[in-house]
Design a protein around this motif. Sequence first.
Motif, PDB file in Angstrom:
ATOM      1  N   PHE A  29       0.797  -1.227   0.000  1.00 32.76           N
ATOM      2  CA  PHE A  29       0.000   0.000   0.000  1.00 32.76           C
ATOM      3  C   PHE A  29       0.829   1.277   0.000  1.00 32.76           C
ATOM      4  O   PHE A  29       0.274   2.370  -0.002  1.00 32.76           O
ATOM      5  CB  PHE A  29      -0.920   0.014   1.221  1.00 32.76           C
ATOM      6  CG  PHE A  29      -2.096  -0.927   1.145  1.00 32.76           C
ATOM      7  CD1 PHE A  29      -2.214  -1.861   0.126  1.00 32.76           C
ATOM      8  CD2 PHE A  29      -3.080  -0.898   2.110  1.00 32.76           C
ATOM      9  CE1 PHE A  29      -3.287  -2.727   0.064  1.00 32.76           C
ATOM     10  CE2 PHE A  29      -4.163  -1.760   2.061  1.00 32.76           C
ATOM     11  CZ  PHE A  29      -4.266  -2.677   1.029  1.00 32.76           C
ATOM     12  N   ASP A  30       2.134   1.167  -0.023  1.00 30.43           N
ATOM     13  CA  ASP A  30       2.980   2.348   0.131  1.00 30.43           C
ATOM     14  C   ASP A  30       2.747   3.403  -0.957  1.00 30.43           C
ATOM     15  O   ASP A  30       2.942   4.593  -0.723  1.00 30.43           O
ATOM     16  CB  ASP A  30       4.454   1.929   0.139  1.00 30.43           C
ATOM     17  CG  ASP A  30       5.385   3.068   0.490  1.00 30.43           C
ATOM     18  OD1 ASP A  30       5.251   3.616   1.601  1.00 30.43           O
ATOM     19  OD2 ASP A  30       6.235   3.423  -0.342  1.00 30.43           O
ATOM     20  N   ILE A  35      -2.944   6.690   1.382  1.00 36.19           N
ATOM     21  CA  ILE A  35      -1.914   6.603   2.409  1.00 36.19           C
ATOM     22  C   ILE A  35      -1.027   7.847   2.377  1.00 36.19           C
ATOM     23  O   ILE A  35      -0.628   8.369   3.427  1.00 36.19           O
ATOM     24  CB  ILE A  35      -1.079   5.319   2.233  1.00 36.19           C
ATOM     25  CG1 ILE A  35      -1.992   4.083   2.258  1.00 36.19           C
ATOM     26  CG2 ILE A  35      -0.009   5.212   3.314  1.00 36.19           C
ATOM     27  CD1 ILE A  35      -2.875   3.971   3.493  1.00 36.19           C
ATOM     28  N   HIS A  36      -0.752   8.372   1.202  1.00 37.12           N
ATOM     29  CA  HIS A  36       0.015   9.613   1.092  1.00 37.12           C
ATOM     30  C   HIS A  36      -0.756  10.778   1.717  1.00 37.12           C
ATOM     31  O   HIS A  36      -0.144  11.684   2.300  1.00 37.12           O
ATOM     32  CB  HIS A  36       0.334   9.921  -0.365  1.00 37.12           C
ATOM     33  CG  HIS A  36       1.338   8.990  -0.961  1.00 37.12           C
ATOM     34  ND1 HIS A  36       2.236   9.393  -1.934  1.00 37.12           N
ATOM     35  CD2 HIS A  36       1.619   7.675  -0.722  1.00 37.12           C
ATOM     36  CE1 HIS A  36       3.013   8.359  -2.264  1.00 37.12           C
ATOM     37  NE2 HIS A  36       2.644   7.312  -1.541  1.00 37.12           N
ATOM     38  N   ARG A  45       5.901   7.901   6.819  1.00 36.38           N
ATOM     39  CA  ARG A  45       4.720   7.257   6.255  1.00 36.38           C
ATOM     40  C   ARG A  45       4.656   5.758   6.530  1.00 36.38           C
ATOM     41  O   ARG A  45       3.649   5.246   7.025  1.00 36.38           O
ATOM     42  CB  ARG A  45       4.652   7.531   4.751  1.00 36.38           C
ATOM     43  CG  ARG A  45       3.379   6.987   4.086  1.00 36.38           C
ATOM     44  CD  ARG A  45       3.339   7.393   2.641  1.00 36.38           C
ATOM     45  NE  ARG A  45       3.304   8.849   2.519  1.00 36.38           N
ATOM     46  CZ  ARG A  45       4.007   9.543   1.637  1.00 36.38           C
ATOM     47  NH1 ARG A  45       4.821   8.907   0.791  1.00 36.38           N
ATOM     48  NH2 ARG A  45       3.909  10.846   1.580  1.00 36.38           N
ATOM     49  N   ARG A  46       5.703   5.032   6.195  1.00 41.21           N
ATOM     50  CA  ARG A  46       5.629   3.584   6.338  1.00 41.21           C
ATOM     51  C   ARG A  46       5.439   3.159   7.798  1.00 41.21           C
ATOM     52  O   ARG A  46       4.620   2.287   8.093  1.00 41.21           O
ATOM     53  CB  ARG A  46       6.867   2.902   5.757  1.00 41.21           C
ATOM     54  CG  ARG A  46       6.788   1.378   5.881  1.00 41.21           C
ATOM     55  CD  ARG A  46       8.043   0.669   5.411  1.00 41.21           C
ATOM     56  NE  ARG A  46       7.981  -0.742   5.745  1.00 41.21           N
ATOM     57  CZ  ARG A  46       7.442  -1.688   4.974  1.00 41.21           C
ATOM     58  NH1 ARG A  46       6.934  -1.360   3.800  1.00 41.21           N
ATOM     59  NH2 ARG A  46       7.429  -2.937   5.372  1.00 41.21           N
ATOM     60  N   ALA A  49       1.796   4.162   8.935  1.00 40.46           N
ATOM     61  CA  ALA A  49       0.795   3.351   8.247  1.00 40.46           C
ATOM     62  C   ALA A  49       0.854   1.893   8.701  1.00 40.46           C
ATOM     63  O   ALA A  49      -0.187   1.266   8.955  1.00 40.46           O
ATOM     64  CB  ALA A  49       0.990   3.453   6.742  1.00 40.46           C
ATOM     65  N   TYR A  53      -2.181  -0.338  10.200  1.00 38.80           N
ATOM     66  CA  TYR A  53      -2.621  -1.625   9.666  1.00 38.80           C
ATOM     67  C   TYR A  53      -2.571  -2.694  10.755  1.00 38.80           C
ATOM     68  O   TYR A  53      -3.466  -3.534  10.869  1.00 38.80           O
ATOM     69  CB  TYR A  53      -1.716  -2.094   8.513  1.00 38.80           C
ATOM     70  CG  TYR A  53      -1.498  -1.129   7.388  1.00 38.80           C
ATOM     71  CD1 TYR A  53      -2.512  -0.308   6.907  1.00 38.80           C
ATOM     72  CD2 TYR A  53      -0.248  -1.041   6.775  1.00 38.80           C
ATOM     73  CE1 TYR A  53      -2.284   0.569   5.862  1.00 38.80           C
ATOM     74  CE2 TYR A  53      -0.015  -0.167   5.723  1.00 38.80           C
ATOM     75  CZ  TYR A  53      -1.033   0.638   5.276  1.00 38.80           C
ATOM     76  OH  TYR A  53      -0.804   1.508   4.233  1.00 38.80           O
ATOM     77  N   THR A 164      -9.317   0.925  -4.023  1.00 35.62           N
ATOM     78  CA  THR A 164      -8.435   2.088  -3.957  1.00 35.62           C
ATOM     79  C   THR A 164      -8.061   2.668  -5.319  1.00 35.62           C
ATOM     80  O   THR A 164      -7.397   3.698  -5.377  1.00 35.62           O
ATOM     81  CB  THR A 164      -7.138   1.726  -3.207  1.00 35.62           C
ATOM     82  OG1 THR A 164      -6.521   0.599  -3.857  1.00 35.62           O
ATOM     83  CG2 THR A 164      -7.425   1.394  -1.746  1.00 35.62           C
TER      84      THR A 164
END
Length: 203
Positions: A29-30, A35-36, A45-46, A49, A53, A164
């Motif tokens: 999903f990166d 997600i952004h 971010r990673r 996120a 999850y 998505t």
Amino acid sequence: MNPDNDTPALRIAGPGDIDTVADIVADAFDHLEVIHFLVPDPSRRRTVARDWYRLYIAHAISGAGQVVMTADASAAAVWFDRTGKITEPDDYTRRLAELAGDDLHRFQDLDLQMEAHHPTEAHWHLLFLAVRPGRWSQGLGSVLMDDTHSRLDGGGIPAYLEATSEQNRRLYRRHGYMDMRPPVITVSADAVLYRMWRPVQNR
């Protein structure tokens, strides 16, 4: 892989798989616009996120749903059973605030929107369908969906998801999902989620 064909072996994830499944979803999903939007800072971010999850993955595995994964840990599907009492991860509000930090309001807005647009009819919810990037376009997502769909159809249970992208939307249509009304959840100017419903299929 199964020695007799190219279908990957699947198994039900347990508590010891939580971190592995979180890594699968984080890898898959990166690149997503949603997600952004949730975590604009790429340096955070990673981590943020993945922690988010992980809350849901652990909750599904603990009994709120089911996580099905390939035996080689290349793909996973995170499902929630919404045919009975609906619950959220333990201490969700506090834990979300801790992991999200300054981005908390974005996660809260998304939660509110997703819940406001969620169907009220009993169903199973496919929250995450994730395939590691190196294994895209090999049919793993389809194998995972077919496994759970066959059991849902046998029990007379429909399914719901939020796609998505247009590409994913086309994939889900091939598996019996249909666009709902309204069709989209607008997360930001660049990110939308497509609401899709799968009626029980007669096989």
